[in-house]
Design a protein around this motif. Sequence first.
Motif, short mmCIF file in Angstrom:
data_model
loop_
_atom_site.label_atom_id
_atom_site.label_comp_id
_atom_site.label_asym_id
_atom_site.label_seq_id
_atom_site.Cartn_x
_atom_site.Cartn_y
_atom_site.Cartn_z
N UNK A 1 47.88 -9.62 -38.01
CA UNK A 1 49.09 -10.42 -38.11
C UNK A 1 49.61 -10.74 -36.70
N UNK A 2 50.06 -11.98 -36.52
CA UNK A 2 50.62 -12.37 -35.23
C UNK A 2 51.95 -11.66 -35.02
N UNK A 3 52.11 -11.06 -33.87
CA UNK A 3 53.35 -10.35 -33.58
C UNK A 3 54.14 -11.03 -32.47
N UNK A 4 53.55 -12.05 -31.88
CA UNK A 4 54.24 -12.78 -30.83
C UNK A 4 54.08 -14.27 -31.09
N UNK A 5 55.03 -15.04 -30.62
CA UNK A 5 54.97 -16.49 -30.76
C UNK A 5 53.92 -17.04 -29.80
#
Length: 55
Positions: free
Chosen positions: A4-8
């Motif tokens: 899962x992406x945790x940063x933009x």
Amino acid sequence: MTQRATQRPEGFKKPAHWSDAPPPAPAAPKDEADPDGLSPTRYGDWVKKGIAIDF
């Protein structure tokens, strides 16, 4: 499994309408008088042609 992406993504800019403020608290329900008597949505009984129906 994909992580899962945790940063933009780089270069992302937050839209002007976004806010960091928490959402407002919900308003207290209004206690309105029912002109026909007890509220069917509160007590679960509906009257149709003089007959009480319970869903």
